[in-house]
Design a protein around this motif. Structure first.
Motif, PDB file in Angstrom:
ATOM      1  N   ALA A   1       3.137  16.390   2.067  1.00 32.51           N
ATOM      2  CA  ALA A   1       4.516  16.766   1.760  1.00 32.51           C
ATOM      3  C   ALA A   1       5.483  15.885   2.254  1.00 32.51           C
ATOM      4  O   ALA A   1       6.839  16.083   1.891  1.00 32.51           O
ATOM      5  CB  ALA A   1       4.466  18.346   2.404  1.00 32.51           C
ATOM      6  N   TYR A   2       5.083  15.019   3.099  1.00 28.97           N
ATOM      7  CA  TYR A   2       6.396  13.942   3.331  1.00 28.97           C
ATOM      8  C   TYR A   2       6.888  13.378   2.206  1.00 28.97           C
ATOM      9  O   TYR A   2       6.142  12.823   1.542  1.00 28.97           O
ATOM     10  CB  TYR A   2       5.803  12.954   4.377  1.00 28.97           C
ATOM     11  N   HIS A   3       8.151  13.080   2.207  1.00 29.16           N
ATOM     12  CA  HIS A   3       8.668  12.303   1.383  1.00 29.16           C
ATOM     13  C   HIS A   3      10.047  11.825   2.083  1.00 29.16           C
ATOM     14  O   HIS A   3      10.958  12.694   2.132  1.00 29.16           O
ATOM     15  CB  HIS A   3       8.836  12.775   0.039  1.00 29.16           C
TER      16      HIS A   3
ATOM     17  N   VAL B   1      -2.348   7.078  -9.477  1.00 27.72           N
ATOM     18  CA  VAL B   1      -1.718   6.970  -8.280  1.00 27.72           C
ATOM     19  C   VAL B   1      -0.989   5.814  -8.178  1.00 27.72           C
ATOM     20  O   VAL B   1      -1.000   4.851  -9.083  1.00 27.72           O
ATOM     21  CB  VAL B   1      -2.562   6.921  -6.919  1.00 27.72           C
ATOM     22  N   PHE B   2       0.163   5.587  -7.209  1.00 31.44           N
ATOM     23  CA  PHE B   2       0.919   4.402  -7.011  1.00 31.44           C
ATOM     24  C   PHE B   2       0.343   3.407  -6.486  1.00 31.44           C
ATOM     25  O   PHE B   2       0.405   3.214  -5.067  1.00 31.44           O
ATOM     26  CB  PHE B   2       2.296   4.671  -6.593  1.00 31.44           C
ATOM     27  N   THR B   3      -0.468   2.618  -6.957  1.00 26.09           N
ATOM     28  CA  THR B   3      -1.198   1.702  -6.058  1.00 26.09           C
ATOM     29  C   THR B   3      -0.468   0.464  -5.763  1.00 26.09           C
ATOM     30  O   THR B   3       0.039  -0.272  -6.385  1.00 26.09           O
ATOM     31  CB  THR B   3      -2.641   1.318  -7.129  1.00 26.09           C
ATOM     32  N   ASP B   4      -0.808   0.303  -4.265  1.00 21.97           N
ATOM     33  CA  ASP B   4      -0.175  -0.691  -3.750  1.00 21.97           C
ATOM     34  C   ASP B   4      -1.070  -1.686  -2.696  1.00 21.97           C
ATOM     35  O   ASP B   4      -2.422  -1.519  -3.116  1.00 21.97           O
ATOM     36  CB  ASP B   4       1.061  -0.034  -2.826  1.00 21.97           C
ATOM     37  N   ASN B   5      -0.749  -1.804  -1.457  1.00 18.72           N
ATOM     38  CA  ASN B   5      -1.752  -2.593  -0.580  1.00 18.72           C
ATOM     39  C   ASN B   5      -2.389  -1.470   0.410  1.00 18.72           C
ATOM     40  O   ASN B   5      -3.245  -1.435   0.750  1.00 18.72           O
ATOM     41  CB  ASN B   5      -1.039  -3.646   0.071  1.00 18.72           C
TER      42      ASN B   5
HETATM   43  N1  LIG Z   1       1.112   4.453  -2.953  1.00 18.08           N
HETATM   44  C1  LIG Z   1       2.234   4.371  -2.356  1.00 18.08           C
HETATM   45  N2  LIG Z   1       2.991   3.439  -2.021  1.00 18.08           N
HETATM   46  C2  LIG Z   1       4.072   3.295  -1.406  1.00 18.08           C
HETATM   47  C3  LIG Z   1       4.801   4.569  -1.346  1.00 18.08           C
HETATM   48  C4  LIG Z   1       6.054   4.165  -0.687  1.00 18.08           C
HETATM   49  C5  LIG Z   1       7.046   5.141  -0.423  1.00 18.08           C
HETATM   50  N3  LIG Z   1       6.790   6.408   0.198  1.00 18.08           N
HETATM   51  C6  LIG Z   1       7.755   7.140   0.661  1.00 18.08           C
HETATM   52  C7  LIG Z   1       8.307   7.757  -0.704  1.00 18.08           C
HETATM   53  C8  LIG Z   1       7.610   8.978  -0.692  1.00 18.08           C
HETATM   54  C9  LIG Z   1       6.571   9.207   0.012  1.00 18.08           C
HETATM   55  O1  LIG Z   1       6.219  10.482   0.607  1.00 18.08           O
HETATM   56  C10 LIG Z   1       6.911   8.335   1.349  1.00 18.08           C
HETATM   57  O2  LIG Z   1       7.686   9.085   2.161  1.00 18.08           O
HETATM   58  C11 LIG Z   1       5.893   2.910  -0.358  1.00 18.08           C
HETATM   59  N4  LIG Z   1       4.815   2.356  -1.124  1.00 18.08           N
HETATM   60  C12 LIG Z   1       4.299   1.013  -0.890  1.00 18.08           C
HETATM   61  O3  LIG Z   1       3.860   0.724   0.416  1.00 18.08           O
HETATM   62  C13 LIG Z   1       4.254  -0.584   0.675  1.00 18.08           C
HETATM   63  C14 LIG Z   1       4.277  -0.748   1.975  1.00 18.08           C
HETATM   64  O4  LIG Z   1       5.293  -0.411   2.729  1.00 18.08           O
HETATM   65  P1  LIG Z   1       5.094  -0.274   4.539  1.00 18.08           P
HETATM   66  O5  LIG Z   1       3.982   0.092   5.001  1.00 18.08           O
HETATM   67  O6  LIG Z   1       6.159   0.335   4.704  1.00 18.08           O
HETATM   68  O7  LIG Z   1       5.502  -1.870   4.793  1.00 18.08           O
HETATM   69  C15 LIG Z   1       5.595  -0.890  -0.024  1.00 18.08           C
HETATM   70  O8  LIG Z   1       5.853  -2.091  -0.328  1.00 18.08           O
HETATM   71  C16 LIG Z   1       5.313  -0.207  -1.408  1.00 18.08           C
HETATM   72  O9  LIG Z   1       4.758  -0.867  -2.280  1.00 18.08           O
HETATM   73  C17 LIG Z   1       4.143   5.971  -1.561  1.00 18.08           C
HETATM   74  O10 LIG Z   1       4.582   6.872  -1.570  1.00 18.08           O
HETATM   75  N5  LIG Z   1       3.010   5.773  -2.152  1.00 18.08           N
END
Ligand SMILES: Nc1nc2c(c(CN[C@H]3C=C[C@H](O)[C@@H]3O)cn2[C@@H]2O[C@H](COP(=O)(O)O)[C@@H](O)[C@H]2O)c(=O)[nH]1
Length: 411
Positions: free
Chosen positions: A55-57, A274-278
């Motif tokens: 639930a964090y955002h 999902v919002f795929t990242d690293n």
């Molecule tokens: N899949 C996914 N990737 C996300 C987010 C977010 C933002 N999350 C906030 C917004 C709503 C949520 O509840 C969180 O509070 C950032 N990122 C990715 O992470 C990368 C690493 O960052 P760091 O570890 O800080 O260095 C950043 O470049 C970005 O590509 C997400 O939610 N999902």
């Protein structure tokens, strides 16, 4: 720039994300088994923290907006700039913040230092912003020092270092997106998004709850290179579109529960890929869901997935050690573009499979299964938020290596 595939067929962006991810994951011999998924789903690590952490955002910024459209614009620019994960360690060294917090701080500063005549978040402001301003607002140093070539003992400062590259990427994305917006007559990115939402709602009557998301993602991807998060892996296309999907989910999180504001409709993102990242793939590898042991990428995370390690990581959270939060994160393996697309594809597919497994796994037969009945109802974006946020929530997870990909504006 690496080679790009053709855009997905119109109207099929979301299925293209899912299908291309599965195809690329399977071709790379990455395995994701129901047993590995259930091991996570019914672990104390998951069960004890899911409801709280998912639930964090961090999307409600403590700012006073002059209108809903103003806030929509800020959320849109925040999503456009939701990258720089590869610079996490140098950012921590210089600013004490990771990528996401740094970008949030930047957008926050852009907002509060703007005036009516000079609005940094407008199309015109974005088009003309420069490196020095971005560095100033992010509080990062662009100069590196090196010994003078001929005069010993003298140090010279010059532009350089990893954060210089990052600042150039941020400026580049803002300049390019601002130019496209102003050439097409939009005052800012939020206005583009609001128009797309409104037109999508009109076009989508009776077309199902995913239609609006599908429609707006396509608009964003077609209009702006900074949303064109797709690539080729051994000739096969892979579509991720992480920032566009994130933007829509951010709108739904931020505005979905507020009382009606007829300026734009709110998309349903319950079944968003999902919002795929690293972070997602790295965590899912450490948590034993994505199994690289038969793939060529095994050597990237050699220590992940051992029984012993999984026992700790899937167990209850160790008590919070305040000092652990302060230790500098360790740099993970540095990946090529193809390698990063393969792992990001695996995370998209893994989350689809986790949700499918959850739906069928927790049949209310035993009392334990009944107690855990909520697991059947987990959604993809909540699962994304859990993985992403738990990675910061637990001290032992904070120490897990995330892979690094420099030179990308997509994650
Ligand atoms: N899949 C996914 N990737 C996300 C987010 C977010 C933002 N999350 C906030 C917004 C709503 C949520 O509840 C969180 O509070 C950032 N990122 C990715 O992470 C990368 C690493 O960052 P760091 O570890 O800080 O260095 C950043 O470049 C970005 O590509 C997400 O939610 N999902």
């Amino acid at each position: 720039m690496s080679e790009q595939p053709a855009l997905p067929p119109s109207g099929a962006y979301l299925p293209s994300i899912r299908d291309s991810s599965r195809a690329v994951r399977q071709a790379a011999n990455i395995s994701i088994t129901p047993a590995a998924i259930e091991r996570l789903l019914f672990s104390p690590a998951f069960v004890d923290s899911y409801k709280r952490v998912s639930a964090y955002h961090g999307l409600a910024l403590p700012l006073k907006f002059s209108s809903v459209l103003d806030e929509l614009n800020l959320i849109s620019v925040l999503s456009l700039l939701n990258f720089a994960s590869g610079y996490r360690v140098p950012l921590h060294v210089q600013t004490g913040r990771g990528a996401w917090d740094s970008i949030r701080a930047l957008v926050f500063s852009m907002y509060i230092t703007s005036s009516i005549e000079d609005d940094l978040l407008s199309a015109v402001g974005m088009k003309s912003i420069q490196d020095a301003k971005i560095a100033e607002l992010m509080n990062v140093q662009l100069h590196v020092e090196r010994p003078h070539e001929t005069i010993s003992g003298v140090v010279v400062g010059e532009l350089g270092g990893p954060l210089y590259d990052m600042v150039k990427l941020v400026t580049g994305v803002l300049n390019e997106t601002g130019a496209i917006l102003s050439n097409s007559g939009y005052p800012n990115l939020g206005a583009f998004v609001a128009e797309a939402l409104n037109e999508g709602a009109k076009a989508g009557t009776g077309k199902g709850s995913d239609f609006l998301m599908e429609f707006v993602v396509e608009r964003l991807v077609r209009a702006f290179p900074a949303f064109r998060d797709m690539g080729l892996v051994d000739g096969k296309p892979i579509y991720c579109f992480k920032k566009a999907l994130f933007l829509l989910h951010a709108i739904s999180v931020r505005f979905g529960t507020t009382t009606s504001h007829p300026l734009f409709p709110i998309p349903s993102t319950k079944s968003s890929p999902v919002f795929t990242d690293n972070v997602l793939p790295s965590l899912l590898i450490h948590l034993g869901v994505i199994d690289l042991s038969s793939s060529k990428l095994f050597s990237l995370f050699p220590a992940a997935g051992s029984e012993e390690r999984l026992k700790e990581l899937l167990g209850p959270s160790p008590s919070t050690d305040k000092d652990a939060k302060k230790t500098m994160p360790k740099e993970g393996p540095v990946l090529t573009s193809q390698q990063s697309y393969i792992l990001r594809a695996a995370a998209i597919d893994a989350c689809e499979l986790i949700v499918e497994t959850a739906r069928s796994a927790a049949r209310p037969e035993s009392s334990r299964a009944r107690e855990l009945g909520w697991i059947r109802d987990i959604t993809l974006p909540d699962l994304d938020m859990w993985i992403w946020s738990v990675a910061k929530d637990r001290p032992d997870y904070r120490a897990l290596e995330r892979f690094v990909r420099l030179d990308t504006v997509f994650f």
